[in-house]
Design an enzyme around this catalytic site. Structure first.
Site, mmCIF file in Angstrom:
data_model
loop_
_atom_site.group_PDB
_atom_site.id
_atom_site.type_symbol
_atom_site.label_atom_id
_atom_site.label_comp_id
_atom_site.label_asym_id
_atom_site.label_seq_id
_atom_site.Cartn_x
_atom_site.Cartn_y
_atom_site.Cartn_z
ATOM 1 N N TYR A 47 10.326 32.613 -13.146
ATOM 2 C CA TYR A 47 10.645 31.414 -14.225
ATOM 3 C C TYR A 47 9.317 30.662 -14.555
ATOM 4 C CZ TYR A 47 15.335 32.224 -12.393
ATOM 5 O OH TYR A 47 16.423 32.817 -11.979
ATOM 6 N N ASN A 71 13.575 30.883 -2.784
ATOM 7 C CA ASN A 71 13.544 31.881 -3.697
ATOM 8 C C ASN A 71 12.169 32.011 -4.412
ATOM 9 O OD1 ASN A 71 13.942 34.334 -5.243
ATOM 10 N ND2 ASN A 71 16.034 33.832 -5.746
ATOM 11 N N GLU A 87 18.789 26.054 -11.854
ATOM 12 C CA GLU A 87 18.730 25.588 -10.517
ATOM 13 C C GLU A 87 18.179 26.944 -9.637
ATOM 14 O OE1 GLU A 87 21.318 22.652 -11.969
ATOM 15 O OE2 GLU A 87 21.724 24.877 -11.788
ATOM 16 N N ILE A 95 21.382 34.868 -12.762
ATOM 17 C CA ILE A 95 20.158 35.898 -13.251
ATOM 18 C C ILE A 95 20.411 36.804 -11.764
ATOM 19 C CG2 ILE A 95 17.965 36.862 -13.598
ATOM 20 C CD1 ILE A 95 17.523 34.339 -15.336
ATOM 21 N N ALA A 96 20.567 38.029 -12.028
ATOM 22 C CA ALA A 96 20.799 39.070 -10.919
ATOM 23 C C ALA A 96 20.542 40.351 -11.399
ATOM 24 C CB ALA A 96 22.225 38.951 -10.324
#
Length: 152
Positions: free
Chosen positions: A121, A114, A109, A75-76
């Site tokens: 999440y 982060n 992961e 995810i970015a």
């Protein structure tokens, strides 16, 4: 820019160049262009989506469906578009797709450092369930394993 300006759709080959820009700005060891092309064209387990503004991909997310589990691979969001709820939209769409495809739990992961991603999440019900020591090749950082088990 409002969230109404962001379109979430399945990734196509036409999105790859934009996604590569996001990938290179987001990760110290980015996936190669060929790896992303393989994911989109040939990996039957892979599900990739993009967040677009004015037809340009400014974020993306990927997941592998393995039996009844979803493994989030990436995810970015482009740095210029972060903190606008785009990451949330991408996670929401992956969860929706999981429900549609009979996925009952999801995992990922995330770097131990982060905290922003971990908070994102957690917002969607992912819980810390384990640790992968030295998981990241660039600096040996540990990865937190997170699971979401209440998909359906």
């Amino acid at each position: 820019m409002g969230l109404d300006d962001v379109e979430i759709s399945y990734m196509t080959l036409e999105d790859i160049d934009d996604v590569m820009v996001v990938e290179k700005l987001s990760f110290t060891i980015p996936w190669s262009k060929n790896a992303l092309i393989e994911e989109v064209l040939n990996n039957r387990m892979a599900i990739y989506i993009t967040a677009k503004v004015n037809g340009k991909a400014i974020g993306y997310a990927g997941m592998w469906k393995i039996f009844d589990e979803g493994h989030i691979t990436n995810i970015a969001v482009h740095p210029e578009y972060r903190q606008n709820g785009i990451g949330s939209r991408l996670v929401e769409k992956l969860v929706d797709i999981a429900k549609e495809r009979g996925i009952v739990k999801m995992t990922l992961e995330v770097r131990k450092s982060n905290l922003a991603a971990q908070a994102l999440y957690c917002k969607y019900g992912f819980k810390e369930m384990g640790l992968r020591k030295g998981y990241y090749a660039d600096n040996g950082e540990d990865a937190i394993i997170m699971w979401k088990e209440d998909i359906l």
